[in-house]
Motif scaffolding. Structure first.
Motif, short mmCIF file in Angstrom:
data_model
loop_
_atom_site.label_atom_id
_atom_site.label_comp_id
_atom_site.label_asym_id
_atom_site.label_seq_id
_atom_site.Cartn_x
_atom_site.Cartn_y
_atom_site.Cartn_z
N ILE A 104 1.31 -1.15 0.17
CA ILE A 104 0.49 -0.15 -0.03
C ILE A 104 0.90 1.21 0.56
O ILE A 104 0.60 2.34 -0.73
CB ILE A 104 -0.70 -0.52 1.03
CG1 ILE A 104 -1.93 -1.51 1.16
CG2 ILE A 104 -1.61 1.59 1.23
CD1 ILE A 104 -3.24 -1.09 2.75
N ARG A 105 1.92 1.68 0.66
CA ARG A 105 2.51 2.05 0.68
C ARG A 105 3.26 2.53 -0.54
O ARG A 105 3.76 3.54 -1.24
CB ARG A 105 4.12 2.29 1.38
CG ARG A 105 5.33 3.48 2.20
CD ARG A 105 6.24 2.67 2.90
NE ARG A 105 5.88 2.77 4.25
CZ ARG A 105 6.31 2.39 4.90
NH1 ARG A 105 7.71 2.82 4.74
NH2 ARG A 105 5.74 2.77 6.36
N TYR A 106 3.77 1.61 -1.35
CA TYR A 106 4.25 1.73 -2.62
C TYR A 106 3.59 2.31 -3.45
O TYR A 106 4.25 3.14 -4.41
CB TYR A 106 5.07 -0.18 -3.16
CG TYR A 106 5.82 -0.61 -2.24
CD1 TYR A 106 6.80 0.40 -1.27
CD2 TYR A 106 6.19 -1.90 -1.76
CE1 TYR A 106 7.89 -0.21 -0.37
CE2 TYR A 106 7.44 -2.58 -1.59
CZ TYR A 106 8.12 -1.40 -0.84
OH TYR A 106 8.84 -1.75 0.43
N ALA A 107 2.13 1.40 -3.14
CA ALA A 107 1.41 2.41 -4.28
C ALA A 107 1.32 4.20 -4.39
O ALA A 107 1.16 4.94 -4.90
CB ALA A 107 0.15 1.79 -3.64
N HIS A 108 1.13 3.97 -2.57
CA HIS A 108 1.14 5.74 -2.72
C HIS A 108 2.13 6.65 -3.22
O HIS A 108 2.09 8.00 -3.42
CB HIS A 108 1.15 6.03 -0.90
CG HIS A 108 -0.05 5.54 -0.27
ND1 HIS A 108 -0.64 5.57 0.66
CD2 HIS A 108 -1.46 5.21 -1.31
CE1 HIS A 108 -1.57 4.57 0.58
NE2 HIS A 108 -2.63 4.88 -0.34
N VAL A 109 4.10 5.51 -2.64
CA VAL A 109 4.97 6.29 -3.39
C VAL A 109 4.28 6.56 -4.93
O VAL A 109 4.66 7.67 -5.13
CB VAL A 109 5.56 5.82 -2.95
CG1 VAL A 109 6.70 6.50 -3.79
CG2 VAL A 109 6.18 6.02 -1.69
N GLU A 110 3.61 5.56 -5.06
CA GLU A 110 3.62 6.33 -6.90
C GLU A 110 2.87 6.96 -7.63
O GLU A 110 3.39 7.27 -9.43
CB GLU A 110 3.75 4.39 -7.61
CG GLU A 110 4.04 4.03 -9.33
CD GLU A 110 3.14 3.36 -9.38
OE1 GLU A 110 2.55 2.72 -10.56
OE2 GLU A 110 3.57 2.17 -8.62
N VAL A 111 1.52 6.96 -6.50
CA VAL A 111 0.77 7.65 -7.13
C VAL A 111 2.42 8.54 -7.18
O VAL A 111 2.01 10.21 -7.99
CB VAL A 111 -0.19 8.20 -6.56
CG1 VAL A 111 -0.41 8.54 -5.36
CG2 VAL A 111 -1.40 8.98 -7.73
N GLY A 112 3.09 9.64 -6.54
CA GLY A 112 3.64 10.32 -6.91
C GLY A 112 4.44 10.59 -7.81
O GLY A 112 4.82 11.92 -8.20
N PHE A 113 5.11 9.79 -8.01
CA PHE A 113 6.37 10.22 -9.35
C PHE A 113 4.99 9.99 -10.51
O PHE A 113 5.62 10.76 -11.49
CB PHE A 113 6.43 7.98 -9.53
CG PHE A 113 7.42 7.69 -8.03
CD1 PHE A 113 8.48 9.21 -7.95
CD2 PHE A 113 7.70 6.86 -7.41
CE1 PHE A 113 9.55 8.57 -6.98
CE2 PHE A 113 8.41 5.79 -7.61
CZ PHE A 113 9.55 7.21 -7.09
N ALA A 114 4.15 9.96 -10.33
CA ALA A 114 2.97 9.62 -11.58
C ALA A 114 2.84 11.17 -12.10
O ALA A 114 2.70 12.14 -13.19
CB ALA A 114 1.99 8.76 -10.92
N ALA A 115 2.06 11.74 -10.71
CA ALA A 115 1.24 13.22 -10.36
C ALA A 115 2.29 14.57 -10.88
O ALA A 115 2.34 15.11 -11.76
CB ALA A 115 1.34 13.29 -8.75
N GLU A 116 3.49 13.89 -10.12
CA GLU A 116 5.21 15.16 -10.97
C GLU A 116 5.89 15.18 -12.65
O GLU A 116 5.58 15.76 -13.25
CB GLU A 116 6.75 14.55 -9.76
CG GLU A 116 6.97 15.31 -10.24
CD GLU A 116 7.45 16.77 -9.67
OE1 GLU A 116 7.75 17.46 -10.21
OE2 GLU A 116 6.18 17.29 -8.89
#
Length: 220
Positions: A163-175
């Protein structure tokens, strides 16, 4: 997932739970891979933008932004944003209000075919605005990107930490969306304050997907 081919993995995760109806699928223009904006310039100019010009978005620019968020980059599988174990839990939706030649509605980005699949008809910007503390940039944007996650894709391998990894990933995509927007003259603002259940209902998300981020987009 050992032993699966790249095609198997794409078929498993993309296009997901929606049936493919060619009459509802819109092929997007090919993304461009170079521009006059350097990565350094994009980083320096990146900012959250809450006011937009009101102009309709060109489909080519929408295509570029969706590709920046979760587009395929190589080997017909890997994407623009890094993902733990290359499991890609994110799904990207576009709420269309004012895009040239595109019927208003909710579209799901299909990375493997670089296309948009219309899953709901009708302009949903006002509804999204209402359940997002009435933040006006959501209503006023030409379109709205919504990023959701299917946690099970990462938790199957990493347990609860997935779940944490998915939250990190959304930050990558948003940037990626922010930086790509700079080169296109498009502004956005990441919105995390919304009612999760209401957003899921408005977009008719599959039960296994949770909305994580809303990003209104429009020309500056």
């Amino acid at each position: 997932m050992s032993g699966n081919t790249e095609k198997d993995r794409n078929d498993q995760f993309d296009p997901g739970t929606y049936p493919v109806d060619q009459s509802l699928e819109l092929e997007l223009p090919e993304p461009i891979l170079e521009s006059s904006t350097s990565i350094e310039q994009a980083l320096a100019e990146r900012q959250s933008v809450r006011s937009y010009s009101g102009r309709s978005l060109a489909l080519s620019d929408v295509s570029q932004l969706l590709w920046a968020a979760q587009g395929i980059t190589r080997d017909s599988f890997f994407r623009t944003a890094p993902s733990a174990g290359a499991l890609y839990p994110l799904e990207v939706y576009l709420v269309v209000g004012n895009v040239d030649g595109v019927v208003a509605g909710v579209y799901r980005y299909v990375s493997s075919r670089h296309s948009m699949l219309r899953v709901l008809d009708g302009d949903r910007r006002d509804e999204l605005c209402r359940v997002s503390l009435s933040q006006p940039q959501i209503r006023d944007a030409a379109a709205v990107v919504v990023i959701a996650a299917d946690y099970s894709r990462t938790t199957v391998k990493y347990g609860i930490r997935g779940i944490r990894y998915a939250h990190v990933e959304v930050g990558f995509a948003a940037e990626n969306v922010y930086l790509q927007g700079v080169s296109l003259g498009i502004g956005t603002c990441a919105v995390g304050a919304f009612d999760d259940g209401e957003v899921a209902s408005i977009l008719d998300l599959p039960v296994n997907e949770e909305p994580l981020l809303i990003m209104p987009i429009g020309y500056v």
